[in-house]
Motif scaffolding. Structure first.
Motif, mmCIF file in Angstrom:
data_model
loop_
_atom_site.group_PDB
_atom_site.id
_atom_site.type_symbol
_atom_site.label_atom_id
_atom_site.label_comp_id
_atom_site.label_asym_id
_atom_site.label_seq_id
_atom_site.Cartn_x
_atom_site.Cartn_y
_atom_site.Cartn_z
ATOM 1 N N LEU A 72 -37.835 76.234 115.363
ATOM 2 C CA LEU A 72 -38.101 76.290 116.800
ATOM 3 C C LEU A 72 -39.515 75.815 117.106
ATOM 4 N N ILE A 73 -40.471 76.203 116.278
ATOM 5 C CA ILE A 73 -41.847 75.732 116.452
ATOM 6 C C ILE A 73 -41.897 74.213 116.319
ATOM 7 N N THR A 74 -41.168 73.670 115.348
ATOM 8 C CA THR A 74 -41.125 72.222 115.172
ATOM 9 C C THR A 74 -40.557 71.534 116.399
ATOM 10 N N LEU A 75 -39.457 72.050 116.918
ATOM 11 C CA LEU A 75 -38.796 71.429 118.073
ATOM 12 C C LEU A 75 -39.611 71.595 119.350
ATOM 13 N N ILE A 76 -40.018 72.835 119.647
ATOM 14 C CA ILE A 76 -40.790 73.090 120.865
ATOM 15 C C ILE A 76 -42.130 72.348 120.810
ATOM 16 N N GLY A 77 -42.763 72.367 119.639
ATOM 17 C CA GLY A 77 -44.049 71.693 119.496
ATOM 18 C C GLY A 77 -43.953 70.192 119.682
ATOM 19 N N ALA A 158 -45.989 80.495 123.188
ATOM 20 C CA ALA A 158 -47.425 80.635 123.416
ATOM 21 C C ALA A 158 -48.217 80.236 122.177
ATOM 22 N N VAL A 159 -47.780 80.671 121.012
ATOM 23 C CA VAL A 159 -48.464 80.311 119.765
ATOM 24 C C VAL A 159 -48.313 78.817 119.486
ATOM 25 N N THR A 160 -47.137 78.277 119.737
ATOM 26 C CA THR A 160 -46.905 76.848 119.511
ATOM 27 C C THR A 160 -47.808 76.009 120.400
ATOM 28 N N PHE A 161 -47.984 76.430 121.658
ATOM 29 C CA PHE A 161 -48.861 75.696 122.573
ATOM 30 C C PHE A 161 -50.287 75.641 122.033
ATOM 31 N N VAL A 162 -50.778 76.750 121.495
ATOM 32 C CA VAL A 162 -52.133 76.777 120.950
ATOM 33 C C VAL A 162 -52.252 75.819 119.771
ATOM 34 N N SER A 163 -51.257 75.801 118.902
ATOM 35 C CA SER A 163 -51.262 74.888 117.763
ATOM 36 C C SER A 163 -51.307 73.433 118.219
ATOM 37 N N VAL A 164 -50.516 73.111 119.240
ATOM 38 C CA VAL A 164 -50.493 71.746 119.770
ATOM 39 C C VAL A 164 -51.825 71.418 120.441
ATOM 40 N N TRP A 165 -52.344 72.338 121.245
ATOM 41 C CA TRP A 165 -53.612 72.121 121.944
ATOM 42 C C TRP A 165 -54.738 71.838 120.950
ATOM 43 N N HIS A 166 -54.717 72.541 119.833
ATOM 44 C CA HIS A 166 -55.774 72.377 118.844
ATOM 45 C C HIS A 166 -55.709 71.012 118.155
ATOM 46 N N GLY A 167 -54.512 70.514 117.890
ATOM 47 C CA GLY A 167 -54.406 69.305 117.078
ATOM 48 C C GLY A 167 -54.020 68.042 117.802
ATOM 49 N N ILE A 168 -53.776 68.116 119.117
ATOM 50 C CA ILE A 168 -53.267 66.946 119.828
ATOM 51 C C ILE A 168 -54.249 65.779 119.805
ATOM 52 N N GLY A 169 -55.537 66.092 119.673
ATOM 53 C CA GLY A 169 -56.532 65.024 119.654
ATOM 54 C C GLY A 169 -56.324 64.030 118.527
ATOM 55 N N ILE A 170 -55.888 64.524 117.363
ATOM 56 C CA ILE A 170 -55.649 63.625 116.224
ATOM 57 C C ILE A 170 -54.523 62.657 116.538
ATOM 58 N N TRP A 171 -53.442 63.175 117.128
ATOM 59 C CA TRP A 171 -52.315 62.315 117.476
ATOM 60 C C TRP A 171 -52.712 61.299 118.551
ATOM 61 N N PHE A 228 -48.800 78.671 109.639
ATOM 62 C CA PHE A 228 -49.165 79.992 109.126
ATOM 63 C C PHE A 228 -50.335 80.607 109.891
ATOM 64 N N ALA A 229 -51.473 79.903 109.933
ATOM 65 C CA ALA A 229 -52.720 80.513 110.394
ATOM 66 C C ALA A 229 -52.642 80.998 111.835
ATOM 67 N N PHE A 230 -52.135 80.164 112.743
ATOM 68 C CA PHE A 230 -52.081 80.559 114.148
ATOM 69 C C PHE A 230 -51.200 81.803 114.331
ATOM 70 N N VAL A 231 -50.060 81.805 113.671
ATOM 71 C CA VAL A 231 -49.143 82.939 113.793
ATOM 72 C C VAL A 231 -49.761 84.190 113.184
ATOM 73 N N TYR A 232 -50.338 84.053 112.015
ATOM 74 C CA TYR A 232 -50.894 85.217 111.312
ATOM 75 C C TYR A 232 -52.027 85.855 112.102
ATOM 76 N N ILE A 233 -52.900 85.034 112.705
ATOM 77 C CA ILE A 233 -54.055 85.571 113.424
ATOM 78 C C ILE A 233 -53.664 86.098 114.801
ATOM 79 N N MET A 234 -52.778 85.391 115.491
ATOM 80 C CA MET A 234 -52.487 85.737 116.878
ATOM 81 C C MET A 234 -51.439 86.839 117.022
#
Length: 292
Positions: A72-77, A158-171, A228-234
């Motif tokens: 789901l994270i893969t698809l939503i992200g 919500a967690v997926t959005f944070v992961s995308v927000w953090h890394g979208i610059g590379i893409w 892992f990291a975003f889910v574990y911390i948040m």
């Protein structure tokens, strides 16, 4: 030059990379497979159990729940990542005023550590002390206010959005480089023939960037499967396992339950799953002949 001579020249250059691959990937993978075939705990005792760990894994509801959440994270992200990344990269390729500033803004989150970003957004998502819910209420949208990380219906997104927000610059940077490498002559010819910008983008630019898009899609899938990291911390996998991923389950089994053999079995399945999905995507999205 003869092929044998070419191979003799290439081999010395490949040896350092092959040595690193063997030490940091193949050897740990072999040891993980070996560990997955044994019962191993913190006491240091080890007992060979064969594929019993995998049989247990095939009946584990926690594993299938984490697998579902991971996909789901893969698809939503991917839905959160690629459309805005493509749109921003296309806009930046048009040489807009203040382009360097916008490039800095979209890439800035990437330089922040995952821990910093996770804690920052965990505060922003807080239902009373954060900034999101008060901002919604001040705009008259109080009905949209949620306990973002405490509600199973919204926590994963919500967690997926944070992961995308953090890394979208590379893409965005990679897509910008793809747009900049497109042949200007072909784009101009399409415009002269009467194609609008949307038609040029859809029928000319995207087909010519298919190889890059295939690579970026595979990279995103592999990255998201390792979440892992975003889910574990948040959220720590909560609430009620709604954000638990294969990575967090594997960590919890190893260090909370001290069941290293079972955790290794989860790791082996995750590696096989990533390789299989990457190969499948690469084959499905591969286009040998492009028609412009």
């Amino acid at each position: 030059m003869h092929k044998a001579a070419q191979r003799r020249i290439i081999i010395p250059f490949l040896m350092p990379a092959l040595a690193l691959l063997g030490v940091f990937f193949l050897y740990p993978l072999i040891k993980t497979v070996d560990l997955s075939l044994n019962e191993f705990t913190r006491t240091g005792t080890m007992r060979f159990v064969g594929i019993d760990q995998y049989r247990l894994l095939a009946r584990d509801p926690d594993f299938f729940n984490s697998l579902k959440n991971t996909f789901l994270i893969t698809l939503i992200g991917s839905c959160m990542l690629f459309p805005p990344a493509m749109a921003i990269a296309w806009a930046l390729s048009q040489r807009i005023h203040g382009e360097r500033f916008f490039r800095f803004v979209v890439f800035a989150p990437v330089v922040l550590s995952v821990a910093v970003v996770s804690m920052m957004w965990k505060f922003l998502y807080h239902p009373t002390l954060g900034l999101i819910n008060p901002a919604l209420k001040s705009m008259g949208l109080g009905a949209l206010a949620k306990t973002w990380l405490g509600d199973p219906a919204t926590a994963l997104a919500a967690v997926t959005f944070v992961s995308v927000w953090h890394g979208i610059g590379i893409w965005i940077v990679l897509l910008c480089s793809g747009f900049e490498r497109l042949p200007v002559e072909i784009l101009e010819a399409a415009r002269i023939d009467g194609a609008g910008e949307w038609r040029v983008f859809r029928s000319v630019m995207l087909p010519m960037m298919s190889d890059l898009m295939r690579m970026l899609t595979v990279l995103w899938v592999v990255q998201s499967l390792q979440t892992f990291a975003f889910v574990y911390i948040m959220t720590g996998g909560g609430p009620f396992g709604s954000t638990d991923t294969v990575g967090t389950l594997m960590y919890r089994v190893a260090f909370d339950r001290a069941d290293f053999g079972y955790s290794a079995a989860i790791a082996v399945v995750l590696v096989i799953m990533m390789l299989a999905v990457a190969m499948l995507l690469n084959k499905v999205m591969k286009r040998d002949d492009l028609q412009y």
